[in-house]
Write a protein that holds these residues in place. Structure first.
Motif, mmCIF file in Angstrom:
data_model
loop_
_atom_site.group_PDB
_atom_site.id
_atom_site.type_symbol
_atom_site.label_atom_id
_atom_site.label_comp_id
_atom_site.label_asym_id
_atom_site.label_seq_id
_atom_site.Cartn_x
_atom_site.Cartn_y
_atom_site.Cartn_z
ATOM 1 N N GLU A 281 0.844 -1.194 0.000
ATOM 2 C CA GLU A 281 0.000 0.000 0.000
ATOM 3 C C GLU A 281 0.878 1.243 0.000
ATOM 4 O OE1 GLU A 281 -3.972 0.000 1.970
ATOM 5 O OE2 GLU A 281 -2.963 -1.376 3.358
ATOM 6 N N GLY A 282 0.402 2.272 -0.666
ATOM 7 C CA GLY A 282 1.094 3.542 -0.676
ATOM 8 C C GLY A 282 0.110 4.684 -0.639
ATOM 9 N N THR A 283 0.501 5.781 -0.019
ATOM 10 C CA THR A 283 -0.369 6.951 0.067
ATOM 11 C C THR A 283 0.449 8.219 -0.114
ATOM 12 O OG1 THR A 283 -0.121 7.211 2.454
ATOM 13 C CG2 THR A 283 -1.911 5.799 1.702
ATOM 14 N N ALA A 284 -0.229 9.245 -0.564
ATOM 15 C CA ALA A 284 0.335 10.590 -0.625
ATOM 16 C C ALA A 284 -0.667 11.530 0.026
ATOM 17 C CB ALA A 284 0.599 11.011 -2.072
ATOM 18 N N VAL A 285 -0.241 12.244 1.053
ATOM 19 C CA VAL A 285 -1.089 13.196 1.775
ATOM 20 C C VAL A 285 -0.597 14.592 1.418
ATOM 21 C CG1 VAL A 285 -1.961 13.914 4.023
ATOM 22 C CG2 VAL A 285 -1.397 11.514 3.612
ATOM 23 N N LEU A 286 -1.433 15.351 0.708
ATOM 24 C CA LEU A 286 -0.992 16.584 0.064
ATOM 25 C C LEU A 286 -1.804 17.782 0.560
ATOM 26 C CD1 LEU A 286 -0.889 15.087 -3.566
ATOM 27 C CD2 LEU A 286 0.965 15.133 -1.872
ATOM 28 N N PRO A 294 3.449 19.628 6.023
ATOM 29 C CA PRO A 294 3.932 19.509 4.645
ATOM 30 C C PRO A 294 3.432 18.226 3.990
ATOM 31 C CG PRO A 294 5.661 18.942 6.192
ATOM 32 C CD PRO A 294 4.512 19.449 7.012
ATOM 33 N N GLU A 295 3.726 18.093 2.705
ATOM 34 C CA GLU A 295 3.344 16.882 1.989
ATOM 35 C C GLU A 295 4.051 15.672 2.585
ATOM 36 O OE1 GLU A 295 4.354 17.519 -2.057
ATOM 37 O OE2 GLU A 295 2.840 19.054 -2.391
ATOM 38 N N ASN A 296 3.292 14.574 2.758
ATOM 39 C CA ASN A 296 3.856 13.350 3.291
ATOM 40 C C ASN A 296 3.550 12.190 2.362
ATOM 41 O OD1 ASN A 296 5.028 13.890 6.092
ATOM 42 N ND2 ASN A 296 3.019 14.858 6.257
ATOM 43 N N TYR A 297 4.509 11.288 2.237
ATOM 44 C CA TYR A 297 4.367 10.103 1.397
ATOM 45 C C TYR A 297 4.724 8.879 2.241
ATOM 46 C CZ TYR A 297 4.585 13.670 -2.224
ATOM 47 O OH TYR A 297 4.346 14.785 -2.984
ATOM 48 N N ALA A 298 3.980 7.806 2.047
ATOM 49 C CA ALA A 298 4.211 6.614 2.860
ATOM 50 C C ALA A 298 3.853 5.366 2.063
ATOM 51 C CB ALA A 298 3.384 6.676 4.148
ATOM 52 N N GLY A 299 4.445 4.253 2.460
ATOM 53 C CA GLY A 299 4.133 2.986 1.812
ATOM 54 C C GLY A 299 4.696 1.832 2.608
ATOM 55 N N TYR A 300 4.195 0.644 2.324
ATOM 56 C CA TYR A 300 4.751 -0.557 2.941
ATOM 57 C C TYR A 300 4.564 -1.736 2.002
ATOM 58 C CZ TYR A 300 0.126 -2.511 4.165
ATOM 59 O OH TYR A 300 -1.138 -3.031 4.113
ATOM 60 N N VAL A 301 5.385 -2.757 2.205
ATOM 61 C CA VAL A 301 5.243 -4.031 1.508
ATOM 62 C C VAL A 301 5.368 -5.123 2.556
ATOM 63 C CG1 VAL A 301 7.707 -4.053 0.930
ATOM 64 C CG2 VAL A 301 6.127 -5.529 -0.326
ATOM 65 N N SER A 302 4.475 -6.094 2.492
ATOM 66 C CA SER A 302 4.450 -7.175 3.474
ATOM 67 C C SER A 302 4.389 -8.510 2.756
ATOM 68 C CB SER A 302 3.246 -7.021 4.417
ATOM 69 O OG SER A 302 3.250 -8.035 5.406
ATOM 70 N N LEU A 303 5.175 -9.464 3.231
ATOM 71 C CA LEU A 303 5.220 -10.807 2.660
ATOM 72 C C LEU A 303 4.902 -11.800 3.763
ATOM 73 C CD1 LEU A 303 6.013 -12.513 0.100
ATOM 74 C CD2 LEU A 303 8.307 -12.672 1.110
ATOM 75 N N SER A 304 3.912 -12.660 3.526
ATOM 76 C CA SER A 304 3.504 -13.637 4.532
ATOM 77 C C SER A 304 3.287 -15.003 3.886
ATOM 78 C CB SER A 304 2.224 -13.182 5.241
ATOM 79 O OG SER A 304 1.139 -13.121 4.329
ATOM 80 N N ARG A 305 3.342 -16.026 4.714
ATOM 81 C CA ARG A 305 3.073 -17.377 4.242
ATOM 82 C C ARG A 305 2.391 -18.166 5.345
ATOM 83 N NH1 ARG A 305 7.020 -22.086 1.623
ATOM 84 N NH2 ARG A 305 5.378 -23.675 1.567
ATOM 85 N N LYS A 306 1.386 -18.927 4.968
ATOM 86 C CA LYS A 306 0.622 -19.703 5.924
ATOM 87 C C LYS A 306 1.200 -21.107 6.043
ATOM 88 C CE LYS A 306 -4.181 -21.055 6.931
ATOM 89 N NZ LYS A 306 -4.198 -20.400 8.248
ATOM 90 N N PHE A 307 1.470 -21.537 7.285
ATOM 91 C CA PHE A 307 1.878 -22.899 7.600
ATOM 92 C C PHE A 307 0.873 -23.464 8.593
ATOM 93 C CE2 PHE A 307 5.780 -20.685 6.495
ATOM 94 C CZ PHE A 307 6.413 -21.576 5.631
ATOM 95 N N ASP A 308 -0.152 -24.116 8.077
ATOM 96 C CA ASP A 308 -1.220 -24.633 8.936
ATOM 97 C C ASP A 308 -1.807 -23.474 9.741
ATOM 98 O OD1 ASP A 308 -2.963 -26.500 10.010
ATOM 99 O OD2 ASP A 308 -1.549 -27.171 11.556
ATOM 100 N N LYS A 309 -1.641 -23.469 11.064
ATOM 101 C CA LYS A 309 -2.226 -22.415 11.887
ATOM 102 C C LYS A 309 -1.295 -21.214 12.057
ATOM 103 C CE LYS A 309 -5.280 -25.436 14.548
ATOM 104 N NZ LYS A 309 -5.737 -25.827 15.909
ATOM 105 N N TRP A 310 -0.045 -21.340 11.599
ATOM 106 C CA TRP A 310 0.925 -20.252 11.736
ATOM 107 C C TRP A 310 0.988 -19.430 10.457
ATOM 108 C CZ3 TRP A 310 3.430 -19.339 16.319
ATOM 109 C CH2 TRP A 310 3.411 -20.360 17.266
ATOM 110 N N THR A 311 1.098 -18.107 10.599
ATOM 111 C CA THR A 311 1.303 -17.233 9.451
ATOM 112 C C THR A 311 2.393 -16.218 9.789
ATOM 113 O OG1 THR A 311 -1.039 -17.454 8.837
ATOM 114 C CG2 THR A 311 0.223 -15.704 7.763
ATOM 115 N N PRO A 312 3.657 -16.567 9.543
ATOM 116 C CA PRO A 312 4.724 -15.598 9.755
ATOM 117 C C PRO A 312 4.744 -14.550 8.642
ATOM 118 C CG PRO A 312 5.625 -17.636 8.914
ATOM 119 C CD PRO A 312 4.160 -17.893 9.134
#
Length: 416
Positions: A281-286, A294-312
């Motif tokens: 997700e990314g955003t620009a607040v203007l 002032p203008e702010n910009y933000a973003g993130y990237v997330s990687l996950s994987r499910k192992f039965d009941k666990w999701t790291p």
């Protein structure tokens, strides 16, 4: 009763008058949800309002309940209440009314909702309070702090199209709210809350397929009308002292503007990649010519994987302001009084307060965590997060520069 509360009351009363004559039986359903979360950092300066090296339950814990009523195939209503940290004072818990609305579906591909809504274009915005619906211990603050418009009282109209293997939804909205903005004043060493009347709306488009892929793009525009000249300030009055030095007018440092406009852009995607799930997700607040925001910009990237009941998962998030020039200039202002004098002490605190209300951010975070699904309705989450502060981050209640802060979080999340 303010104008937003009046609007909700009028809408609910009107809906009751319209629906009651045609409703033969009302189907009620209810649910409860919540998070019991603890967080602690290795830094005495508070982060995200509540987290420090003493530990806290205030940052993530909440309880909520929702009541839904279905009158017929077209009409329905719902109301959601949470008990959580107050949005207008520190160290207080109070009930908050959310998602109180009447919905009308004239056809399968149209939905009209009126009442208290959560507007904005983030992927998890509408289920933000229900921690069991996502695997991260908390959604990245870098993106979710500034980029969302929560709890507006207004109207939302959604049109849906089925296009082959895809579903496209376009949502248009408009509403108003009284919002409280928090600033920590470093000179006087205290937080303050400033209220403003906010009016806004926009468009959000969402494209989904049947393989758990979601694309979202949105735009919102809001007009912010501060209720005071303090805290939400637009211009600074610098006074030259000669020799290249300057200070701020101690009587009226700001040229106050009663209303200013903020445009916010949203972009999000979530898709499977082999056995992994990728979320970005990314955003620009203007803001429109607001020096204290002032203008702010933000973003993130997330990687996950499910192992039965666990999701790291592992997540990287970043937020930065488009230039820290105004903040640097305020920080560089000269105290014109004799060092050590009472006037100088007052002026030092004053100049520090002025600089600290400027909403500038230069930080990034790496989050490593996991969730464990006890049942489909219950999750335990644990996370270690390291946040790097560059030149300045207004998420911290004090001055931290070029430092790393580590936060540990553990929570139990449920929905029944």
């Amino acid at each position: 009763m303010n104008r937003s509360q009046t609007l909700i009351l009028v809408v609910l009363l009107f809906a009751g008058l319209v629906i009651s004559p045609t409703a033969r039986a009302v189907d009620f359903s209810y649910s409860a949800f919540g998070t019991i979360g603890a967080a602690i950092s290795d830094e005495p300066i508070r982060y995200q309002r509540d987290i420090d090296d003493s530990g806290t339950f205030m940052r993530d814990s909440l309880l909520g309940g929702r009541l839904d009523a279905k009158f017929n195939e077209q009409w329905a209503a719902s109301s959601q209440v949470t008990l959580a940290a107050s949005d207008k004072e520190d160290d207080r818990i109070r009930p908050q009314l959310k998602w109180t609305m009447v919905s009308y579906r004239p056809a399968n591909d149209w939905l009209i909702r009126v009442g208290r809504l959560s507007l904005g274009g983030l992927l998890h915005q509408q289920n933000l309070d229900v921690g069991v619906t996502y695997d991260m211990a908390r959604l990245p603050r870098e993106v979710y702090l500034l980029s969302s418009d929560y709890d507006f009282d207004g109207v939302s109209v959604t049109k849906t199209w089925n296009i082959g293997d895809y579903e496209l939804a376009l949502d248009g909205s408009f509403g108003m709210q009284k919002r409280y903005y928090r600033v920590f004043q470093e000179g006087t060493d205290r937080p303050s809350y400033y209220s403003a009347d906010v009016t806004g709306g926009g468009l959000v488009a969402t494209l989904k397929d049947y393989d758990h892929t979601t694309f979202r793009f949105g735009w919102h525009i809001t007009d912010i009308d501060p209720n005071t000249t303090e805290g939400m300030l637009a211009r600074y009055n610098f006074m030259p002292l000669g020799g290249g030095q300057y200070t701020l007018n101690p009587v009226n440092p700001f040229g106050y503007r009663s209303t200013f406009t903020v445009n916010t852009l949203f972009l999000g995607v979530e898709f499977p990649l082999g056995d992994f799930l990728v979320t970005c997700e990314g955003t620009a607040v203007l803001p429109n010519s607001v020096e204290s925001a002032p203008e702010n910009y933000a973003g993130y990237v997330s990687l996950s994987r499910k192992f039965d009941k666990w999701t790291p998962y592992i997540t990287y998030a970043k937020i930065w302001s488009n230039g820290l020039d105004t903040w640097r200039r305020v920080k560089g202002a000269t105290n014109p009084y004799l060092p050590g004098s009472p006037q100088a002490l007052i002026a030092d605190a004053y100049l520090a307060d002025v600089a600290s209300v400027i909403a500038v951010f230069d930080q990034s975070s790496v989050m490593l965590g996991t969730s464990y699904a006890i049942t489909p309705q219950q999750k335990i989450k644990a996370e270690v997060m390291t946040t790097h502060i560059g030149e300045r981050s207004a998420m911290f209640d004090g001055t931290l520069t070029h430092e790393n802060v580590t936060t540990f979080s553990l929570s139990y999340n449920f929905a029944f």
